[in-house]
Design a protein around this motif. Structure first.
Motif: not given
Length: 125
Positions: A116-121
């Protein structure tokens, strides 16, 4: 607090779960953890991770998307270490990350939080 900062707040303990659950890291695992740590550090410092220059040498999958190849490599290395799989693909303007079952529910949840962090970043918007 924006969505990216909320994702970073969930990813920080997830990174600790991965570190603790995997024991002595291999060189690839250590590098993958460092990539996520750097991303978290940027967000916690109030900077967007896409503002950092992309010096990842293996930009062959998505050469026009800064950091995507690097994050893809990191989540796949982390998933492999957990006995899981991670699939990354472009969706609209961000990278979609899907994680399949790891050795334990705790590792699966931790990988999902990192995904999820990677998606948003990966999305400037």
């Amino acid at each position: 607090m924006n969505d990216l900062q909320r994702a970073a707040a969930r990813a920080r303990p997830a990174l600790a779960v991965l570190s603790a659950g995997l024991g002595e890291p291999s060189p690839d695992m250590a590098q993958a953890l460092a990539i996520i740590e750097q991303t978290l550090g940027d967000i916690e410092a109030g900077q967007h991770p896409l503002d950092r220059p992309d010096n990842w040498p293996q930009r062959d999958h998505w050469p026009d998307r800064p950091h995507w190849d690097r994050w893809r490599w990191a989540i796949k290395a982390l998933a492999d270490s957990c006995g899981a799989t991670a699939h990354c693909r472009p969706k609209y303007q961000y990278m979609r990350v899907d994680v399949r079952q790891a050795r334990s529910d705790a590792l699966t949840v931790a990988l999902d939080d990192i995904g999820c962090l990677i998606e948003l970043a990966s999305d400037r918007g």
